[in-house]
Write a protein that holds these residues in place. Structure first.
Motif, PDB file in Angstrom:
ATOM      1  N   ALA A  90       0.368  76.759  52.301  1.00 13.70           N
ATOM      2  CA  ALA A  90       1.269  75.742  51.747  1.00 13.70           C
ATOM      3  C   ALA A  90       2.725  76.124  51.988  1.00 13.70           C
ATOM      4  O   ALA A  90       3.557  75.275  52.338  1.00 13.70           O
ATOM      5  CB  ALA A  90       1.006  75.567  50.253  1.00 13.70           C
ATOM      6  N   GLU A  91       3.062  77.398  51.816  1.00 13.23           N
ATOM      7  CA  GLU A  91       4.423  77.868  52.061  1.00 13.23           C
ATOM      8  C   GLU A  91       4.772  77.756  53.542  1.00 13.23           C
ATOM      9  O   GLU A  91       5.884  77.366  53.903  1.00 13.23           O
ATOM     10  CB  GLU A  91       4.568  79.320  51.586  1.00 13.23           C
ATOM     11  CG  GLU A  91       5.964  79.894  51.727  1.00 13.23           C
ATOM     12  CD  GLU A  91       7.000  79.207  50.848  1.00 13.23           C
ATOM     13  OE1 GLU A  91       8.202  79.332  51.153  1.00 13.23           O
ATOM     14  OE2 GLU A  91       6.612  78.554  49.859  1.00 13.23           O
ATOM     15  N   GLY A  92       3.808  78.089  54.406  1.00 19.31           N
ATOM     16  CA  GLY A  92       4.034  77.987  55.840  1.00 19.31           C
ATOM     17  C   GLY A  92       4.260  76.557  56.294  1.00 19.31           C
ATOM     18  O   GLY A  92       5.118  76.290  57.142  1.00 19.31           O
ATOM     19  N   ILE A  93       3.506  75.644  55.736  1.00 21.08           N
ATOM     20  CA  ILE A  93       3.691  74.223  56.051  1.00 21.08           C
ATOM     21  C   ILE A  93       5.086  73.773  55.627  1.00 21.08           C
ATOM     22  O   ILE A  93       5.802  73.084  56.370  1.00 21.08           O
ATOM     23  CB  ILE A  93       2.603  73.379  55.361  1.00 21.08           C
ATOM     24  CG1 ILE A  93       1.230  73.670  55.983  1.00 21.08           C
ATOM     25  CG2 ILE A  93       2.926  71.887  55.454  1.00 21.08           C
ATOM     26  CD1 ILE A  93       0.061  73.085  55.198  1.00 21.08           C
ATOM     27  N   LYS A  94       5.489  74.181  54.427  1.00 16.73           N
ATOM     28  CA  LYS A  94       6.815  73.826  53.909  1.00 16.73           C
ATOM     29  C   LYS A  94       7.923  74.367  54.804  1.00 16.73           C
ATOM     30  O   LYS A  94       8.942  73.703  55.044  1.00 16.73           O
ATOM     31  CB  LYS A  94       6.971  74.388  52.491  1.00 16.73           C
ATOM     32  CG  LYS A  94       8.302  74.108  51.844  1.00 16.73           C
ATOM     33  CD  LYS A  94       8.359  74.745  50.451  1.00 16.73           C
ATOM     34  CE  LYS A  94       9.733  74.560  49.817  1.00 16.73           C
ATOM     35  NZ  LYS A  94       9.794  75.230  48.478  1.00 16.73           N
ATOM     36  N   GLU A  95       7.725  75.580  55.353  1.00 12.89           N
ATOM     37  CA  GLU A  95       8.743  76.233  56.168  1.00 12.89           C
ATOM     38  C   GLU A  95       8.655  75.858  57.650  1.00 12.89           C
ATOM     39  O   GLU A  95       9.484  76.305  58.446  1.00 12.89           O
ATOM     40  CB  GLU A  95       8.617  77.754  56.023  1.00 12.89           C
ATOM     41  CG  GLU A  95       8.925  78.283  54.634  1.00 12.89           C
ATOM     42  CD  GLU A  95      10.384  78.114  54.264  1.00 12.89           C
ATOM     43  OE1 GLU A  95      11.241  78.230  55.155  1.00 12.89           O
ATOM     44  OE2 GLU A  95      10.678  77.848  53.081  1.00 12.89           O
ATOM     45  N   GLY A  96       7.657  75.065  58.022  1.00 10.55           N
ATOM     46  CA  GLY A  96       7.509  74.661  59.415  1.00 10.55           C
ATOM     47  C   GLY A  96       7.031  75.789  60.317  1.00 10.55           C
ATOM     48  O   GLY A  96       7.531  75.965  61.438  1.00 10.55           O
ATOM     49  N   ILE A  97       6.048  76.543  59.831  1.00 12.70           N
ATOM     50  CA  ILE A  97       5.505  77.681  60.570  1.00 12.70           C
ATOM     51  C   ILE A  97       4.256  77.258  61.327  1.00 12.70           C
ATOM     52  O   ILE A  97       3.241  76.900  60.729  1.00 12.70           O
ATOM     53  CB  ILE A  97       5.156  78.837  59.609  1.00 12.70           C
ATOM     54  CG1 ILE A  97       6.385  79.301  58.844  1.00 12.70           C
ATOM     55  CG2 ILE A  97       4.494  79.984  60.368  1.00 12.70           C
ATOM     56  CD1 ILE A  97       7.456  79.929  59.682  1.00 12.70           C
ATOM     57  N   GLY A  98       4.300  77.278  62.667  1.00 14.74           N
ATOM     58  CA  GLY A  98       3.135  76.967  63.483  1.00 14.74           C
ATOM     59  C   GLY A  98       2.683  75.529  63.334  1.00 14.74           C
ATOM     60  O   GLY A  98       3.331  74.690  62.701  1.00 14.74           O
ATOM     61  N   ASN A  99       1.511  75.231  63.915  1.00  8.83           N
ATOM     62  CA  ASN A  99       0.897  73.920  63.762  1.00  8.83           C
ATOM     63  C   ASN A  99      -0.621  74.010  63.625  1.00  8.83           C
ATOM     64  O   ASN A  99      -1.325  73.019  63.748  1.00  8.83           O
ATOM     65  CB  ASN A  99       1.276  72.995  64.933  1.00  8.83           C
ATOM     66  CG  ASN A  99       0.941  73.599  66.290  1.00  8.83           C
ATOM     67  OD1 ASN A  99       0.007  74.383  66.424  1.00  8.83           O
ATOM     68  ND2 ASN A  99       1.710  73.232  67.312  1.00  8.83           N
ATOM     69  N   SER A 100      -1.103  75.234  63.364  1.00  8.57           N
ATOM     70  CA  SER A 100      -2.540  75.457  63.263  1.00  8.57           C
ATOM     71  C   SER A 100      -2.799  76.710  62.436  1.00  8.57           C
ATOM     72  O   SER A 100      -1.976  77.625  62.401  1.00  8.57           O
ATOM     73  CB  SER A 100      -3.148  75.607  64.663  1.00  8.57           C
ATOM     74  OG  SER A 100      -4.543  75.811  64.597  1.00  8.57           O
TER      75      SER A 100
END
Length: 425
Positions: A323-333
């Motif tokens: 969830a944190e990675g999605i919020k920060e725009g980390i990767g796409n998978s």
């Protein structure tokens, strides 16, 4: 259905190290087993394997403590509670453990029990495991991303990058896809042998030669694809997992097995950009290390529209971190490994979270594998579209491919093959 008995034992994984197996019998007589795998290249935030650390047994890697806790404490508690679902059982295990990282009972113990319960529940209902995990109208068969050359911590050679994979995507079915992959695998062996290279295999079944460079690994794979009669990019593309967390030294990346050079995040991103232009790469896993979040943002901005960028160590199949990675725009998978988080329920939660935010999910084995085929059912259940479970040999890897062949046959017209459309390209 309530649990009648829960029995754990110490068994062996593909590296000859101990791991945990759990056998569960329900009150209606349905019985099943689950075995936990083990990783070598592991993320810092993974759920904790419980090892004995007794150097007189298995060099300290024994799991008798985990087994004894399952056979005594967990078995007693599990047979005394009423469970309505997989979620009930997994939450019962999590609460009984009582730690944030499953360090008291051990994620290896908890996962083996979670898998056993899922399988027993499927047997009780008379349905396949993939349908027990997620019941849906149509299922998608995955592209097998086969690890044909091993390096990094998975092989005793001079390659810094851990996995060089082929993705045979231009096929009408999984059955034909795996045939294509195996043909390239055997063509690669012949090719390496003709060049005077070693053709023994690493932990995951890929060849482990000492090549002139990491680039030569890519070149020889493309040559093998041609040799097998296929077109790189059109029929079969390439995926890589350089496992860069293993290269991370004081804020830079060290080519620790070859020339010892050190590069910045920006320089490594530039290398990946060059390789994407030079080779038919559709996926890079762990292109930067787990603690290099700023680097990941830059890499995603630079390459995220071109290929699939998979986070493994940085996410650890943990919904909160994802969830944190999605919020920060980390990767796409997101790479999905059952034992990184420790239960079926939390794994499915991680998949749902990723897919709801248009992130791909790449289902994965571990380097220390077993004959357990749960991830084959998991990739079908989640319609994740691609799986990595090793190379074209070693029975603990082939077991997953064989299970997928059975599933595809069973599903018949109620399935389709993912093909190239599964990748973020």
């Amino acid at each position: 259905m309530e649990i009648k008995t829960l029995k754990a034992r110490e068994v062996l994984d593909s590296r000859g190290n101990p791991t945990v197996e759990v056998e569960i019998e329900l009150t209606d007589g349905a019985k099943a087993r689950g075995i936990s795998p083990s990783g070598a290249s592991t993320g810092e935030k993974e759920a904790v394997e419980l090892r004995d650390n007794d150097t007189k047994r298995y060099n300290g890697k024994g799991v008798e403590t985990a087994v004894n806790q399952l056979n005594q404490e967990v078995a007693l508690e599990a047979t005394a509670v009423r469970l309505e679902s997989q979620q009930d059982f997994d939450h019962f295990l999590i609460e009984l453990d009582g730690t944030e990282n499953k360090s008291r009972l051990g994620a290896n113990a908890i996962l083996a029990a979670s898998i056993a319960y899922a399988r027993a529940s499927a047997h009780s209902k008379g349905i396949p495991l993939y349908r027990q995990l997620i019941d849906r109208e149509g299922y998608i068969m995955p592209v097998p991303c086969m690890n044909v050359i091993n390096g990094g911590r998975h092989a005793d050679n001079n390659l810094d990058f851990q996995e060089f994979m082929i993705a045979p995507h231009n096929a009408p079915s999984f059955k034909e896809s795996i045939r294509m992959g195996e043909e390239v695998f055997h063509a690669l062996r012949t090719l390496l042998k003709s060049k005077g290279y070693y053709t023994g295999v690493g932990d995951e079944g890929g060849f482990a030669p000492n090549l002139k460079s990491n680039d030569e690994a890519m070149d020889v794979i493309l040559e093998a694809i041609h040799k097998a009669g296929y077109q790189p990019g059109n029929d079969i593309s390439v995926c890589i997992d350089p496992a860069t967390s293993e290269m991370w030294r004081n804020g830079r990346y060290v080519f620790y097995k070859s020339d010892q050079r050190s590069v910045s995040s920006e320089e490594l991103i530039a290398l990946w950009d060059k390789w994407i232009k030079q080779y038919p790469i559709v996926l890079i896993e762990d292109g930067l290390g787990e603690n290099d979040w700023q680097g990941w943002k830059k890499m995603t901005a630079a390459l995220g529209s071109k290929i699939e960028l998979v986070g493994d160590d940085i996410f650890c199949t943990n919904p909160a971190i994802i969830a944190e990675g999605i919020k920060e725009g980390i990767g796409n998978s997101v790479l999905i490994k059952l034992n990184q988080i420790g239960t079926i329920t939390e794994t499915l939660e991680a998949v749902r979270l990723a897919q709801e935010h248009n992130y791909n999910c790449f289902i994965s084995h571990r380097s220390g594998e077993t004959e357990d085929t749960t991830i084959a059912d998991l990739v079908v259940a989640t319609n994740a579209g691609h799986i990595k479970t090793g190379s074209g040999c070693r029975s603990e890897r082939i077991a997953k491919f064989n299970q997928l062949l059975r599933i595809e046959e069973e599903l018949g017209n109620n399935t389709s093959f993912a093909g190239l459309k599964t990748f973020k390209v």
